[in-house]
Write a protein that holds these residues in place. Structure first.
Motif, PDB file in Angstrom:
ATOM      1  N   ARG A 158       0.833  -1.160  -0.077  1.00 16.96           N
ATOM      2  CA  ARG A 158      -0.135  -0.031  -0.123  1.00 16.96           C
ATOM      3  C   ARG A 158       0.646   1.134   0.028  1.00 16.96           C
ATOM      4  O   ARG A 158       2.084   1.274   0.339  1.00 16.96           O
ATOM      5  CB  ARG A 158      -0.846  -0.040   1.230  1.00 16.96           C
ATOM      6  N   LEU A 159       0.167   2.299  -0.385  1.00 16.29           N
ATOM      7  CA  LEU A 159       0.895   3.654  -0.418  1.00 16.29           C
ATOM      8  C   LEU A 159       0.217   4.551   0.803  1.00 16.29           C
ATOM      9  O   LEU A 159      -1.062   4.618   0.901  1.00 16.29           O
ATOM     10  CB  LEU A 159       0.584   4.429  -1.791  1.00 16.29           C
ATOM     11  N   VAL A 160       0.970   4.920   1.438  1.00 14.64           N
ATOM     12  CA  VAL A 160       0.520   5.609   2.770  1.00 14.64           C
ATOM     13  C   VAL A 160       1.125   7.043   3.022  1.00 14.64           C
ATOM     14  O   VAL A 160       2.051   7.294   2.726  1.00 14.64           O
ATOM     15  CB  VAL A 160       1.031   4.798   4.227  1.00 14.64           C
ATOM     16  N   GLY A 192       8.377  -5.706 -11.338  1.00 10.71           N
ATOM     17  CA  GLY A 192       8.415  -6.089  -9.866  1.00 10.71           C
ATOM     18  C   GLY A 192       9.000  -4.803  -8.817  1.00 10.71           C
ATOM     19  O   GLY A 192       9.347  -5.225  -7.851  1.00 10.71           O
ATOM     20  N   GLN A 193       9.087  -3.801  -9.571  1.00 10.22           N
ATOM     21  CA  GLN A 193       9.912  -2.875  -8.765  1.00 10.22           C
ATOM     22  C   GLN A 193       9.010  -1.503  -9.025  1.00 10.22           C
ATOM     23  O   GLN A 193       8.292  -1.404 -10.052  1.00 10.22           O
ATOM     24  CB  GLN A 193      11.178  -2.420  -9.500  1.00 10.22           C
ATOM     25  N   TRP A 194       8.898  -0.590  -8.151  1.00  4.76           N
ATOM     26  CA  TRP A 194       8.014   0.580  -7.890  1.00  4.76           C
ATOM     27  C   TRP A 194       8.948   1.691  -8.313  1.00  4.76           C
ATOM     28  O   TRP A 194      10.188   1.707  -7.812  1.00  4.76           O
ATOM     29  CB  TRP A 194       7.329   0.766  -6.619  1.00  4.76           C
ATOM     30  N   LEU A 236      11.788   3.508  -6.581  1.00  7.44           N
ATOM     31  CA  LEU A 236      11.200   3.783  -5.124  1.00  7.44           C
ATOM     32  C   LEU A 236      11.137   2.570  -4.418  1.00  7.44           C
ATOM     33  O   LEU A 236      10.525   1.719  -4.778  1.00  7.44           O
ATOM     34  CB  LEU A 236       9.990   4.255  -5.178  1.00  7.44           C
ATOM     35  N   ALA A 237      12.046   2.535  -3.308  1.00  8.89           N
ATOM     36  CA  ALA A 237      11.817   1.204  -2.500  1.00  8.89           C
ATOM     37  C   ALA A 237      10.815   1.523  -1.367  1.00  8.89           C
ATOM     38  O   ALA A 237      10.529   2.860  -0.896  1.00  8.89           O
ATOM     39  CB  ALA A 237      13.320   1.025  -1.607  1.00  8.89           C
ATOM     40  N   SER A 274       2.935  16.960   1.434  1.00  9.93           N
ATOM     41  CA  SER A 274       2.591  15.738   2.031  1.00  9.93           C
ATOM     42  C   SER A 274       3.923  14.885   1.781  1.00  9.93           C
ATOM     43  O   SER A 274       4.582  15.230   0.776  1.00  9.93           O
ATOM     44  CB  SER A 274       1.377  15.161   1.011  1.00  9.93           C
ATOM     45  N   VAL A 275       3.899  13.851   2.438  1.00  7.74           N
ATOM     46  CA  VAL A 275       4.922  12.891   2.196  1.00  7.74           C
ATOM     47  C   VAL A 275       4.393  11.394   2.028  1.00  7.74           C
ATOM     48  O   VAL A 275       3.521  11.196   2.923  1.00  7.74           O
ATOM     49  CB  VAL A 275       6.005  12.749   3.475  1.00  7.74           C
ATOM     50  N   VAL A 276       4.634  10.551   1.031  1.00  5.09           N
ATOM     51  CA  VAL A 276       4.031   9.406   0.983  1.00  5.09           C
ATOM     52  C   VAL A 276       5.026   8.541   0.794  1.00  5.09           C
ATOM     53  O   VAL A 276       6.076   8.883   0.265  1.00  5.09           O
ATOM     54  CB  VAL A 276       3.171   9.201  -0.224  1.00  5.09           C
ATOM     55  N   GLU A 277       4.720   7.335   1.457  1.00 10.81           N
ATOM     56  CA  GLU A 277       5.717   6.164   1.222  1.00 10.81           C
ATOM     57  C   GLU A 277       4.913   4.818   0.781  1.00 10.81           C
ATOM     58  O   GLU A 277       3.798   4.542   1.255  1.00 10.81           O
ATOM     59  CB  GLU A 277       6.633   6.015   2.393  1.00 10.81           C
ATOM     60  N   LEU A 278       5.768   3.988   0.174  1.00  9.97           N
ATOM     61  CA  LEU A 278       5.316   2.670   0.026  1.00  9.97           C
ATOM     62  C   LEU A 278       5.497   1.778   1.297  1.00  9.97           C
ATOM     63  O   LEU A 278       6.589   1.992   1.984  1.00  9.97           O
ATOM     64  CB  LEU A 278       6.064   1.751  -0.977  1.00  9.97           C
ATOM     65  N   GLN A 279       4.516   1.052   1.800  1.00 13.84           N
ATOM     66  CA  GLN A 279       4.765   0.116   2.858  1.00 13.84           C
ATOM     67  C   GLN A 279       4.342  -1.130   2.618  1.00 13.84           C
ATOM     68  O   GLN A 279       3.558  -1.777   1.665  1.00 13.84           O
ATOM     69  CB  GLN A 279       3.751   0.538   3.992  1.00 13.84           C
ATOM     70  N   GLY A 280       4.990  -2.400   3.253  1.00 12.44           N
ATOM     71  CA  GLY A 280       4.806  -3.800   2.973  1.00 12.44           C
ATOM     72  C   GLY A 280       3.533  -4.402   3.157  1.00 12.44           C
ATOM     73  O   GLY A 280       2.744  -3.563   3.749  1.00 12.44           O
TER      74      GLY A 280
END
Lengths: 171, 535
Positions: free
Chosen positions: A79-81, A128-130, A154-155, A165-171
């Motif tokens: 997900r993107l948070v 397989g990579q974002w 983007l890891a 805003s700051v967004v990040e990918l999470q597992g």
């Protein structure tokens, strides 16, 4: 009808009226506290886990996805948070398709932020990579302190700053 | 976009079962027991047995309520389960009270007419059923945005046409066509809600984003004030021309409320309140009839007024006082002493016979209906539906405030009626239409749509949301939905970090179905927490 019967009926009626009200409120409460119910949580969780395996188990007709349908990477971010800014806490489940971020109402994640552009940045999967791509925004897209140029991998766990805003990918 | 056929239940590839609507059935039984019980107790205390028409009323109400329940099972299985029982209960209580005052006729010759009222209830329920049957998707009403505007304005103006409208108790809110009398404002309410929803969903970005901040309030630009000025002028025209504070407050409040829903700018509310207050003060200082209304409101116990102008409101207050905490009981009070106790003052009549306990219960039932409307507004995925549901729920709440506020002397008394309870065909019909719309919207909001939409892959699970071939993004509607869906929970009290969205268990039926150009690669419609619903 005797006085006593009538009084009992009168009060009993009010009790029944409140039984209705309270049962209606109980139905409402179930709705409000929905996510806390184990059953509904389980029901909504399950598909998330299966979604990664879904393309394998049920081959689906693919009608020309964005840049070819990249299969959801296994054990990849789910997900993107939004971790900072007015929309903090907002979560968008990742699918095989790109996420457009900006102020325009047509974006996937609509930021109500004067510092972001209408179509600010794009986060998309490939092989397989974002990746994150700045779409020519006025104020730029930052990873850490560095403005990104072009398309950058983007890891998960790395914050991308877009406007306030700051967004990040999470597992 | 509006013609998109909604989901065929058979096509659902989902593990969600169609809800059996058990909660609705249970609540409906309680509501019907309460309604029949009220009618029976009225008969017991008034005529010492079953009241005339007992079987017609009870069987008719039960039959139609069950028919609507079954219709919902087939036609809108995911619709909200609390709204229908709540509305049926209010109708039953209203019918019992009208019947109770009707039975007093022999002595006091008030024109309450339970038979006629019952006929209107049946007609209104039938209308709601027909609407639910044929309206498969509320979004199809979006194309009538400007038609609705014209219809609304015409309806509001109708009572001003000489020969058609006739003032009743000073307020010109009625029209007379042959033997029928209608209160067109009730229907104009729906028309305006449709118009505002369609208009605001298109134009909200201009209204929301432009402007600068003054004292923490984001104020709009002067040139964006046009629409609010027009609505303000119309509602002031209603206030002056029809002498009706209620209707005018209703329309202006509806617009300001929906403006706030659409833009999330408190500035609009502030502007609206200031505009209405100044307009009302102006009207008060110029027009005699407005002054008289205010006098009645402020000094109802004035010896000069109490026998004439303020007789009704004072009698209503006495009635409420007589009711006390637990009420006199069905048929044991004296609500017939209040003029129009069966329509405008049914609230004080109920207060007299059911007491404060009963009144608060009834108010809570209304509150539940309003809450369901607002909840659906959050849950539904298209911007038009959000604004429509939110606006309809808000206008019902506002109408309750205006009516009950008038009876309890919080604001000047107006000619509006209590939805679902007061005798009056137009009010019943219009409010049942509102209920049908809310039910339809809630069905669309809760339906777990696994459907392959235009611009969406036929996912193996219902949870792969709106993934589409690139280039199919979303129309403004869909975009609005996405915007709302993302923006609303962000502003709510969810603690940061807590995923307020959850996986989109019911993906983009609404928005993605609208899919078309727009340029976004995909539109992942994220929902607010709405799993479980009321099933």
């Amino acid at each position: 009808m005797s006085e006593l019967t009538f009084t009992l009926l009168r009060l009993g009626y009010l009790v029944l009226l409140w039984v209705f009200v309270l049962s209606a409120v109980a139905v409402l409460r179930r709705d409000l506290s929905g996510p806390r119910q184990p059953s509904s949580t389980r029901r909504s969780r399950r598909p998330e886990m299966t979604s990664a395996a879904a393309p394998v188990s049920t081959p689906t007709p693919v009608a020309g996805g964005a840049g070819g349908r990249a299969p959801q990477p296994r054990r990849g971010p789910a997900r993107l948070v939004v971790v900072a800014g007015p929309l903090t806490g907002t979560t968008i489940p990742l699918t095989a398709s790109a996420i457009l971020i900006g102020r325009a109402p047509s974006c996937t994640l609509v930021l109500d932020d004067d510092y972001s552009s209408s179509r600010h940045a794009r986060i998309f999967p490939q092989g397989g990579q974002w990746y994150v791509e700045d779409l020519g925004s006025t104020n730029g897209t930052f990873i850490g302190e560095q403005p990104i140029q072009g398309i950058v991998p983007l890891a998960p766990g790395v914050g991308v700053q877009i406007g306030q805003s700051v967004v990040e990918l999470q597992g | 976009m509006s013609g998109v056929a909604p989901a065929e239940p058979g096509m659902l590839q989902t593990d969600e079962r169609v809800p059996a609507r058990v909660a609705e059935a249970f609540l409906l039984v309680v509501a019907l027991v309460l309604s029949v019980g009220a009618i029976w107790m009225v008969g017991e205390s008034m005529v010492g047995g079953l009241p005339p028409g007992f079987w017609t009323y009870t069987l008719g109400l039960t039959g139609l309520a069950l028919a609507l329940h079954l219709l919902l099972r087939f036609r809108a299985p995911y619709a909200d389960q609390v709204i229908l029982p709540a509305v049926v209960l209010l109708n039953g209580l209203g019918l019992a009270m009208v019947l109770r005052i009707d039975l007093e006729d022999a002595r006091f010759a008030t024109p309450a007419n339970a038979g006629r009222h019952f006929m209107w209830i049946l007609l209104a329920m039938l209308c709601a059923g027909v609407l639910l049957w044929f309206l498969r998707d509320h979004r199809s009403w979006r194309k009538y945005t400007y038609t609705a505007m014209i219809a609304g304005i015409v309806l509001v103006m109708l009572p001003l046409i000489p020969g058609l409208g006739r003032p009743i108790n000073g307020a010109k809110v009625w029209i007379f066509i042959g033997p029928f009398s209608l209160q067109p404002a009730e229907f104009a309410k729906i028309a305006f809600a449709v118009f505002f929803a369609g208009y605001l969903v298109t134009n909200r970005d201009t209204l929301a984003l432009a402007g600068r901040k003054v004292l923490g309030l984001q104020l709009p630009r002067a040139r964006d004030l046009g629409p609010i000025l027009v609505v303000w002028a119309i509602s002031l025209g209603v206030l002056v021309g029809q002498t009706d504070l209620g209707t005018s407050l209703l329309f202006f409040g509806l617009f300001v409320g929906m403006l706030y829903l659409a833009t999330e700018r408190g500035g609009w509310v502030a502007i609206g309140l200031v505009m209405f207050a100044s307009g009302a003060v102006l009207a008060w200082s110029i027009f005699g009839h407005v002054q008289r209304r205010v006098d009645i409101w402020l000094n109802p116990f004035d010896p000069e007024l109490i026998t004439g102008a303020s007789f009704q409101i004072v009698q209503g207050l006495f009635g409420l006082a007589h009711g006390g905490m637990f009420g006199a009981g069905w048929g044991e009070g004296m609500p017939y002493l209040v003029p129009y106790a069966y329509s405008d003052f049914i609230y004080s009549a109920l207060g007299e016979e059911l007491g404060l306990t009963g009144l608060l219960g009834i108010l809570l039932v209304y509150l539940v209906i309003v809450e369901r409307g607002l909840r659906n507004a959050i849950a539904v995925r298209d911007g038009f539906g959000k604004l429509l549901a939110g606006g309809l729920a808000f206008v019902m709440a506002l109408q309750l405030f205006v009516v009950i506020g008038g009876i309890t002397r919080i604001i000047p008394l107006t000619g509006l009626t209590l939805p679902f309870m007061a005798q009056g065909g137009s009010s019943l019909l219009a409010n049942w239409v509102v209920v049908a719309l809310l039910l339809r919207i809630s069905d669309n909001a809760r339906r777990p749509s696994a459907l392959p939409m235009r611009g969406q892959l036929a996912g193996p699970t219902p949870h792969e949301v709106g993934q589409g071939p690139s280039g199919t993004g979303a129309l403004p509607v869909a975009a609005g939905a996405a915007r709302d869906a993302v923006a609303v929970p962000g502003r709510s009290a969810n603690p940061p970090g807590e995923s307020s969205f959850g996986p989109p268990a019911g993906p983009a039926d609404g928005a993605a179905a609208d899919g078309a150009a727009g340029g976004a690669e995909t539109t992942v419609i994220v929902d607010g927490p709405r799993e479980g619903g009321t099933r």
